[in-house]
Design a protein around this motif. Structure first.
Motif, PDB file in Angstrom:
ATOM      1  N   UNK A 165       1.860   8.898  -1.561  1.00 35.58           N
ATOM      2  CA  UNK A 165       2.035   7.965  -0.447  1.00 35.58           C
ATOM      3  C   UNK A 165       1.460   6.614  -0.852  1.00 35.58           C
ATOM      4  N   UNK A 166       2.317   5.629  -0.913  1.00 34.20           N
ATOM      5  CA  UNK A 166       1.885   4.257  -1.178  1.00 34.20           C
ATOM      6  C   UNK A 166       2.964   3.308  -0.677  1.00 34.20           C
ATOM      7  N   UNK A 167       2.521   2.179  -0.152  1.00 30.41           N
ATOM      8  CA  UNK A 167       3.461   1.153   0.298  1.00 30.41           C
ATOM      9  C   UNK A 167       3.455  -0.052  -0.642  1.00 30.41           C
ATOM     10  N   UNK A 168       2.750   0.084  -1.760  1.00 32.95           N
ATOM     11  CA  UNK A 168       2.637  -1.036  -2.696  1.00 32.95           C
ATOM     12  C   UNK A 168       3.799  -1.056  -3.686  1.00 32.95           C
ATOM     13  N   UNK A 169       4.257  -2.262  -3.996  1.00 30.41           N
ATOM     14  CA  UNK A 169       5.388  -2.439  -4.900  1.00 30.41           C
ATOM     15  C   UNK A 169       5.106  -1.848  -6.285  1.00 30.41           C
ATOM     16  N   UNK A 186      -3.234  12.261  13.012  1.00 30.65           N
ATOM     17  CA  UNK A 186      -4.623  11.806  13.072  1.00 30.65           C
ATOM     18  C   UNK A 186      -5.512  13.024  13.295  1.00 30.65           C
ATOM     19  N   UNK A 187      -6.764  12.916  12.849  1.00 30.34           N
ATOM     20  CA  UNK A 187      -7.690  14.020  13.010  1.00 30.34           C
ATOM     21  C   UNK A 187      -8.640  14.131  11.833  1.00 30.34           C
ATOM     22  N   UNK A 216      -8.696   7.457   2.938  1.00 28.00           N
ATOM     23  CA  UNK A 216      -7.936   7.986   4.075  1.00 28.00           C
ATOM     24  C   UNK A 216      -6.500   7.462   4.100  1.00 28.00           C
ATOM     25  N   UNK A 217      -5.708   7.966   5.070  1.00 28.54           N
ATOM     26  CA  UNK A 217      -4.326   7.521   5.258  1.00 28.54           C
ATOM     27  C   UNK A 217      -4.329   6.113   5.872  1.00 28.54           C
ATOM     28  N   UNK A 261      -5.135  19.337  -1.208  1.00 27.86           N
ATOM     29  CA  UNK A 261      -6.330  18.485  -1.150  1.00 27.86           C
ATOM     30  C   UNK A 261      -6.133  17.295  -0.211  1.00 27.86           C
ATOM     31  N   UNK A 262      -4.893  17.070   0.231  1.00 29.37           N
ATOM     32  CA  UNK A 262      -4.598  15.928   1.089  1.00 29.37           C
ATOM     33  C   UNK A 262      -4.879  16.209   2.553  1.00 29.37           C
TER      34      UNK A 262
END
Length: 329
Positions: free
Chosen positions: A76-80, A172-173, A179-180, A11-12
């Motif tokens: 995918x996450x960049x949050x602490x 990208x696309x 979104x990412x 689904x990603x």
């Protein structure tokens, strides 16, 4: 005989493009999706959907009848605040799916890692698959979790499983539904919400080339090897200028000193997030931008036959997709 592929993360962004490419190439596809997942990216596709998760103890039974596995799923996450979920999904989830694949008799696996697991070299240096930043120097829990997930794949190879690793750079696309973070950059540009920029750089690749690279890895990749799926190294300013050329919108001309977004990110994550406000800028995302992330995809080009398409077309198709699907109000 038609080959049946089991795909996680369908689904990603990468997964949805991979599923479409596999169907076009005549594969049967069975996609693992979480019960709560949005299925818009898989709508009207001729495929089988299995609702479960990576840590399902009965997962091997649900993989029976499939010959190959594409393990694309990752958190995918960049949050602490997402630290625990990153390790649970990316590391333990990878260990679980590889174990289930062995029990189910899966013949070959392509594991989707990331250039995040490789790290970066010296400022401005272009690195390849032979480079490895020490795990303690990888910025943030996302990168560390992808490194440790890769180690799970190497352990499984040593125990006899046939696994090829691919490390996409920044795709990208179309079908960037979430979104990412890169999609967010494009959206902020289209919404004219980017008055300034940070001096950094990245490697871009058309997401459909990433999908094609997965199948090439399945067909030609060497067991236990990793392959960077990347294309064009460019500065962040060059990316914004290209978006300007494609849209006619003005590109920002002012640079931001790194301390400013870093200060905002720190306040959002440590002061406002505990009060219930969703942070907009992750600290780790700002820290990553301290150094350009440039990569060399020659190995995938020479050994797999990857032939990356122009990045301009990928950016145009991303813009069109966001507009067509109502992301620009």
């Amino acid at each position: 005989m038609t080959i049946k592929a089991f795909v996680t993360g369908g689904t990603g962004f990468i997964g949805a493009n991979l599923v479409r490419f596999l169907l076009e190439e005549g594969y049967q596809v069975c996609a693992l999706v979480r019960p709560q997942s949005c299925l818009d990216n898989l709508k009207n596709l001729d495929m089988e959907i299995v609702k479960s998760d990576l840590n399902d103890p009965n997962l091997s039974n649900k993989m029976k009848g499939c010959q190959v596995l594409f393990h694309v799923a990752a958190h995918y996450s960049l949050y602490q605040s997402d630290k625990d979920q990153l390790y649970q999904s990316n590391v333990l989830g990878t260990r679980s799916i590889l174990t289930a694949a062995k029990q189910a008799g899966i013949e070959r696996i392509v594991y989707t890692s990331s250039v995040a697991a490789i790290g970066v070299g010296n400022p401005g240096e272009i690195v390849n698959e032979t480079h490895q930043s020490p795990v303690e120097k990888l910025v943030g829990h996302y990168k560390k979790s992808k490194y440790w997930a890769e180690q799970e794949a190497y352990k499984a190879v040593k125990k006899g499983q046939d696994i090829v690793i691919v490390n996409p750079s920044t795709p990208v696309g179309p079908w960037d539904i979430k979104p990412t973070p890169t999609g967010e950059i494009i959206l902020r540009f289209l919404r004219r919400q980017m008055p300034a920029y940070v001096n950094t750089g990245l490697n871009l690749i058309d997401v459909r080339d990433v999908a094609r690279g997965h199948l090439l890895a399945l067909e030609k990749g060497k067991t236990g090897e990793r392959y960077i799926l990347g294309n064009h190294n460019l500065t962040f300013k060059a990316l914004l200028d290209e978006l300007s050329n494609l849209t006619g919108l003005n590109s920002p001309q002012q640079t931001l000193p790194l301390w400013l977004p870093l200060s905002i990110a720190w306040m959002e994550e440590y002061l406002l997030a505990p009060l219930g406000k969703k942070p907009l800028i992750p600290i780790d995302g700002v820290r990553m931008s301290k150094q350009p992330m440039y990569y060399d995809a020659s190995k995938a080009i020479n050994e797999l036959g990857l032939s990356p398409s122009p990045i301009k077309k990928a950016l145009q198709d991303a813009i069109n997709w966001f507009i067509d699907y109502g992301y620009i109000k």
